[in-house]
Design a protein around this motif. Structure first.
Motif, PDB file in Angstrom:
ATOM      1  N   VAL A 190      50.263  40.049  35.780  1.00  0.00           N
ATOM      2  CA  VAL A 190      48.816  40.037  35.986  1.00  0.00           C
ATOM      3  C   VAL A 190      48.274  38.706  35.481  1.00  0.00           C
ATOM      4  CG1 VAL A 190      46.632  41.190  35.529  1.00  0.00           C
ATOM      5  CG2 VAL A 190      48.733  42.530  35.673  1.00  0.00           C
ATOM      6  N   CYS A 191      47.583  37.989  36.349  1.00  0.00           N
ATOM      7  CA  CYS A 191      46.938  36.723  35.986  1.00  0.00           C
ATOM      8  C   CYS A 191      45.433  36.968  35.900  1.00  0.00           C
ATOM      9  CB  CYS A 191      47.254  35.647  37.012  1.00  0.00           C
ATOM     10  SG  CYS A 191      46.517  34.040  36.629  1.00  0.00           S
ATOM     11  N   VAL A 192      44.858  36.724  34.736  1.00  0.00           N
ATOM     12  CA  VAL A 192      43.438  36.947  34.490  1.00  0.00           C
ATOM     13  C   VAL A 192      42.758  35.590  34.314  1.00  0.00           C
ATOM     14  CG1 VAL A 192      41.715  38.076  33.046  1.00  0.00           C
ATOM     15  CG2 VAL A 192      43.963  39.138  33.365  1.00  0.00           C
ATOM     16  N   VAL A 193      41.762  35.323  35.158  1.00  0.00           N
ATOM     17  CA  VAL A 193      41.025  34.061  35.114  1.00  0.00           C
ATOM     18  C   VAL A 193      39.559  34.401  34.850  1.00  0.00           C
ATOM     19  CG1 VAL A 193      40.462  31.929  36.313  1.00  0.00           C
ATOM     20  CG2 VAL A 193      42.642  33.081  36.777  1.00  0.00           C
ATOM     21  N   SER A 194      39.003  33.844  33.779  1.00  0.00           N
ATOM     22  CA  SER A 194      37.637  34.165  33.373  1.00  0.00           C
ATOM     23  C   SER A 194      36.784  32.911  33.328  1.00  0.00           C
ATOM     24  CB  SER A 194      37.627  34.840  31.993  1.00  0.00           C
ATOM     25  OG  SER A 194      38.434  35.993  31.983  1.00  0.00           O
ATOM     26  N   ALA A 199      34.339  32.647  42.593  1.00  0.00           N
ATOM     27  CA  ALA A 199      35.679  33.141  42.292  1.00  0.00           C
ATOM     28  C   ALA A 199      36.721  32.099  42.687  1.00  0.00           C
ATOM     29  CB  ALA A 199      35.931  34.454  43.036  1.00  0.00           C
ATOM     30  N   PRO A 200      37.720  31.867  41.828  1.00  0.00           N
ATOM     31  CA  PRO A 200      38.719  30.845  42.127  1.00  0.00           C
ATOM     32  C   PRO A 200      39.796  31.359  43.078  1.00  0.00           C
ATOM     33  CG  PRO A 200      39.192  31.837  40.011  1.00  0.00           C
ATOM     34  CD  PRO A 200      37.920  32.483  40.513  1.00  0.00           C
ATOM     35  N   LEU A 201      40.592  30.436  43.560  1.00  0.00           N
ATOM     36  CA  LEU A 201      41.778  30.761  44.356  1.00  0.00           C
ATOM     37  C   LEU A 201      42.965  30.827  43.404  1.00  0.00           C
ATOM     38  CD1 LEU A 201      43.291  31.097  47.062  1.00  0.00           C
ATOM     39  CD2 LEU A 201      43.483  28.604  47.140  1.00  0.00           C
ATOM     40  N   VAL A 202      43.634  31.984  43.365  1.00  0.00           N
ATOM     41  CA  VAL A 202      44.727  32.217  42.424  1.00  0.00           C
ATOM     42  C   VAL A 202      46.016  32.440  43.207  1.00  0.00           C
ATOM     43  CG1 VAL A 202      45.525  33.590  40.457  1.00  0.00           C
ATOM     44  CG2 VAL A 202      43.072  33.292  40.851  1.00  0.00           C
ATOM     45  N   TYR A 203      47.101  31.828  42.748  1.00  0.00           N
ATOM     46  CA  TYR A 203      48.398  32.013  43.396  1.00  0.00           C
ATOM     47  C   TYR A 203      49.498  31.867  42.345  1.00  0.00           C
ATOM     48  CZ  TYR A 203      48.097  26.897  43.452  1.00  0.00           C
ATOM     49  OH  TYR A 203      47.938  25.596  43.098  1.00  0.00           O
ATOM     50  N   PHE A 204      50.695  32.348  42.678  1.00  0.00           N
ATOM     51  CA  PHE A 204      51.826  32.348  41.754  1.00  0.00           C
ATOM     52  C   PHE A 204      52.908  31.392  42.243  1.00  0.00           C
ATOM     53  CE2 PHE A 204      49.885  36.383  40.635  1.00  0.00           C
ATOM     54  CZ  PHE A 204      50.064  36.461  39.264  1.00  0.00           C
ATOM     55  N   LYS A 205      53.692  30.891  41.264  1.00  0.00           N
ATOM     56  CA  LYS A 205      54.871  30.095  41.555  1.00  0.00           C
ATOM     57  C   LYS A 205      56.039  30.612  40.725  1.00  0.00           C
ATOM     58  CE  LYS A 205      52.770  25.640  42.810  1.00  0.00           C
ATOM     59  NZ  LYS A 205      52.710  24.193  42.453  1.00  0.00           N
ATOM     60  N   HIS A 303      38.274  40.493  42.203  1.00  0.00           N
ATOM     61  CA  HIS A 303      37.357  39.817  41.290  1.00  0.00           C
ATOM     62  C   HIS A 303      36.149  40.702  41.054  1.00  0.00           C
ATOM     63  CE1 HIS A 303      34.795  38.738  44.742  1.00  0.00           C
ATOM     64  NE2 HIS A 303      35.921  38.432  45.357  1.00  0.00           N
ATOM     65  N   ALA A 304      35.584  40.547  39.859  1.00  0.00           N
ATOM     66  CA  ALA A 304      34.434  41.366  39.461  1.00  0.00           C
ATOM     67  C   ALA A 304      33.404  40.486  38.785  1.00  0.00           C
ATOM     68  CB  ALA A 304      34.880  42.484  38.510  1.00  0.00           C
ATOM     69  N   PRO A 305      32.111  40.684  39.078  1.00  0.00           N
ATOM     70  CA  PRO A 305      31.067  39.869  38.439  1.00  0.00           C
ATOM     71  C   PRO A 305      30.903  40.232  36.971  1.00  0.00           C
ATOM     72  CG  PRO A 305      30.088  41.573  39.825  1.00  0.00           C
ATOM     73  CD  PRO A 305      31.562  41.629  40.070  1.00  0.00           C
ATOM     74  N   GLU A 312      35.193  37.299  36.969  1.00  0.00           N
ATOM     75  CA  GLU A 312      36.540  37.470  36.427  1.00  0.00           C
ATOM     76  C   GLU A 312      37.475  37.818  37.565  1.00  0.00           C
ATOM     77  OE1 GLU A 312      37.923  39.634  32.561  1.00  0.00           O
ATOM     78  OE2 GLU A 312      38.264  41.022  34.219  1.00  0.00           O
ATOM     79  N   ALA A 313      38.471  36.973  37.770  1.00  0.00           N
ATOM     80  CA  ALA A 313      39.438  37.167  38.846  1.00  0.00           C
ATOM     81  C   ALA A 313      40.741  37.698  38.268  1.00  0.00           C
ATOM     82  CB  ALA A 313      39.677  35.862  39.591  1.00  0.00           C
ATOM     83  N   ARG A 314      41.341  38.653  38.977  1.00  0.00           N
ATOM     84  CA  ARG A 314      42.638  39.211  38.591  1.00  0.00           C
ATOM     85  C   ARG A 314      43.565  39.172  39.799  1.00  0.00           C
ATOM     86  NH1 ARG A 314      43.399  42.591  34.005  1.00  0.00           N
ATOM     87  NH2 ARG A 314      41.617  42.507  32.603  1.00  0.00           N
ATOM     88  N   ALA A 315      44.727  38.581  39.590  1.00  0.00           N
ATOM     89  CA  ALA A 315      45.751  38.532  40.631  1.00  0.00           C
ATOM     90  C   ALA A 315      47.011  39.179  40.095  1.00  0.00           C
ATOM     91  CB  ALA A 315      46.026  37.094  41.050  1.00  0.00           C
ATOM     92  N   THR A 316      47.630  40.036  40.889  1.00  0.00           N
ATOM     93  CA  THR A 316      48.848  40.725  40.475  1.00  0.00           C
ATOM     94  C   THR A 316      49.985  40.370  41.420  1.00  0.00           C
ATOM     95  OG1 THR A 316      48.323  42.705  41.769  1.00  0.00           O
ATOM     96  CG2 THR A 316      47.543  42.643  39.496  1.00  0.00           C
ATOM     97  N   LEU A 317      51.156  40.203  40.840  1.00  0.00           N
ATOM     98  CA  LEU A 317      52.382  39.945  41.595  1.00  0.00           C
ATOM     99  C   LEU A 317      53.385  41.029  41.220  1.00  0.00           C
ATOM    100  CD1 LEU A 317      53.805  37.846  43.492  1.00  0.00           C
ATOM    101  CD2 LEU A 317      54.809  36.892  41.397  1.00  0.00           C
ATOM    102  N   THR A 318      53.818  41.811  42.206  1.00  0.00           N
ATOM    103  CA  THR A 318      54.681  42.961  41.958  1.00  0.00           C
ATOM    104  C   THR A 318      55.961  42.813  42.762  1.00  0.00           C
ATOM    105  OG1 THR A 318      52.738  44.362  41.617  1.00  0.00           O
ATOM    106  CG2 THR A 318      54.821  45.483  42.011  1.00  0.00           C
ATOM    107  N   TRP A 319      57.066  43.134  42.143  1.00  0.00           N
ATOM    108  CA  TRP A 319      58.358  43.156  42.838  1.00  0.00           C
ATOM    109  C   TRP A 319      59.316  44.068  42.088  1.00  0.00           C
ATOM    110  CZ3 TRP A 319      57.054  39.602  39.254  1.00  0.00           C
ATOM    111  CH2 TRP A 319      58.014  39.209  38.326  1.00  0.00           C
TER     112      TRP A 319
END
Length: 480
Positions: A190-194, A199-205, A303-305, A312-319
């Motif tokens: 879980v990536c949390v951006v505050s 809202a930002p653009l969020v991605y994983f590497k 994202h939630a105001p 606040e943006a939340r991005a999840t990466l699941t595998w």
């Protein structure tokens, strides 16, 4: 006699003072003069207002709002408003009144053809997110026909204030969690951006390379924490216990065979047998179905105001986690935002626990002391947070329980019977587990006579009871 003055167009008019007996002769009005007078009194003054557009600005910038208006009339007032609450409230931030003020510090004017073009500016130093919203410029001029009437016009603009994210962090969902050697587990970062707006653009590497992930749908309405379905689309391997592990269970010092259940519940099933002290070992053997070349990733972004106007943006990466290849893999969460000159990122490395460092206080425990055994760290940086389970080898813990969860094990008022007892600490996360042991040495306490404590470490009797017993024995001896 004074000379005659020339009127416009060369017409002479009499400027001498008339005598008392003379009479005034009315001057005739030409037709074109009458037409100009009627047009001047009939048509209202000309007024147009516009505000120069502004691109989005960043928090901390200095912003200048410019209101341009063109008119052929005489100016009455200029008022700037900040509009809030959806237009229901207008807050006055600048006023220029031509009747009572001659301050033109905010205004510039110049002639353009026959109209006057004005510019009114309002300067907002170090804008904040609270300055975001619509602004209006209202201009009033006097009507040509009468000064009792004012002609009004206005323009508006929306000031878009952006804010760069202030924090970014990567967490593991549903942790601490046990390690399962023979059952597939879904793992979620879980990536949390505050602090950002918009809202930002969020991605994983992974290991510096962008991850191609399948988007997941939004969570159903009314669900607080929504977990994706099991991502493993295959049956478990028919080899429930690998041969190497079976041999280890027969020869390797009495460790029980692993089952499909997490190791957490195994300590309660161990019988009271003597156990040798093994080395700290990280589990590394897995069934054949775990060895998958390329994992399938699933991505979800929400994202939630926030009350301060940010998002606040939340991005999840699941595998489906593969400890064989995911251990020591570097994952990074990166953020792109129009208020940032370069991406913002946070990194984590998935690592199984290895080599717990255990301390015991006091270092020289005596009978009746309270002993604390604590895991202070590991030989490596561990992520995600491990789950700690304490057990006593060959018996139950001092309080009668089979196991204890947490980084610290507390033994209150240790009795002499615990001298030489061994305690096992199992540290595990979804990537692996490791066991380490420590032995408790209990020394005599000169303040407590030998044999006066029970198995729980407390004194066995009260002084009054011992006194009554001694008196009873004395009476019996005297009677005999």
């Amino acid at each position: 006699m004074q000379p005659a003055a020339l009127a416009p167009h060369g017409r002479a008019i009499n400027t001498t003072k008339p005598s008392e007996n003379s009479t005034l002769t009315p001057c005739p009005i030409l037709p074109w003069q009458l037409t100009s007078l009627l047009l001047f009194l009939t048509f209202p003054a000309y007024l147009t207002v516009s505000i120069e557009p502004l691109p989005p600005v960043v928090v901390g910038d200095t912003v200048t709002l410019k209101c341009n208006f063109k008119t052929d009339g005489k100016m009455r007032e200029i008022v700037w408003y900040r509009v809030t609450d959806g237009g229901t409230i207008k807050q006055k931030i600048f006023t220029f009144d031509a009747m009572f003020s001659t301050n033109f510090s905010h205004m510039e004017n110049y002639r353009k053809r026959e109209d006057l073009v004005y510019q009114s500016t309002v300067r907002l130093p170090e804008v904040r997110i609270s300055d975001n919203g619509p602004y209006e410029c209202h201009v009033g001029i006097y009507d040509r026909a009468t000064r009792e009437k004012v002609v009004l016009a206005s323009g508006n603009i929306f000031l878009n204030v952006m804010a760069p994210p202030t924090s970014i962090s990567v967490l593991a969902a549903d942790t601490p969690a046990p390690f399962s050697r023979y059952q597939a587990q879904n793992f979620t970062l879980v990536c949390v951006v505050s602090g950002g707006k918009p809202a930002p653009l969020v991605y994983f590497k992974r290991d510096g390379e962008p991850i191609e992930a399948t988007p997941l749908p939004e969570p159903p309405a009314g669900t607080g924490s929504w977990a994706p379905r099991n991502l493993l689309h295959r049956d478990l391997d028919d080899t429930k216990v690998p041969k190497s592990l079976a041999a280890e269970g027969e020869v390797g010092g009495g460790r029980p065979l692993a089952t499909a259940d997490p190791p957490r519940g195994l300590a309660a099933e161990r019988g009271p047998v003597t156990e040798t002290i093994p080395e700290t070992v990280v589990s590394r053997e897995f069934p054949r179905w775990v060895h998958v070349a390329e994992p399938i990733y699933y991505f979800r972004h929400t994202h939630a105001p926030v009350s301060d106007g940010t998002v606040e943006a939340r991005a999840t990466l699941t595998w489906t986690l593969n400890p064989q290849i995911d251990n020591e893999a570097l994952f990074s969460c990166e953020v792109k935002h129009p208020a940032l000159s370069m991406p913002m990122q946070s990194e984590v490395t998935l690592v199984a626990p290895k080599g717990p460092k255990i301390t015991m206080t006091p270092t020289r425990a005596r009978v009746g002391d309270t002993v604390r055994i604590l895991v202070q760290g590991f030989q490596n940086e561990v992520f995600p947070e491990p789950l700690f389970t304490w057990t006593r080898v060959g018996s139950r813990l001092l309080d009668g329980s089979a196991e204890h969860d947490g980084k610290e094990l507390v033994l209150e008022r240790v009795p002499a019977e615990l001298n030489g007892s061994m305690y096992r600490c199992t540290a595990q996360n979804p990537l692996g587990s490791t066991d380490t042991h420590t032995r408790l040495i209990v020394f005599e306490n000169p303040n407590i006579p030998r044999g006066t404590e029970d198995s729980n470490g407390s004194l066995t009797g009260h002084r009054s009871f011992r006194l009554v017993l001694a008196l009873t024995l004395t009476v019996i001896l005297e009677l005999t």
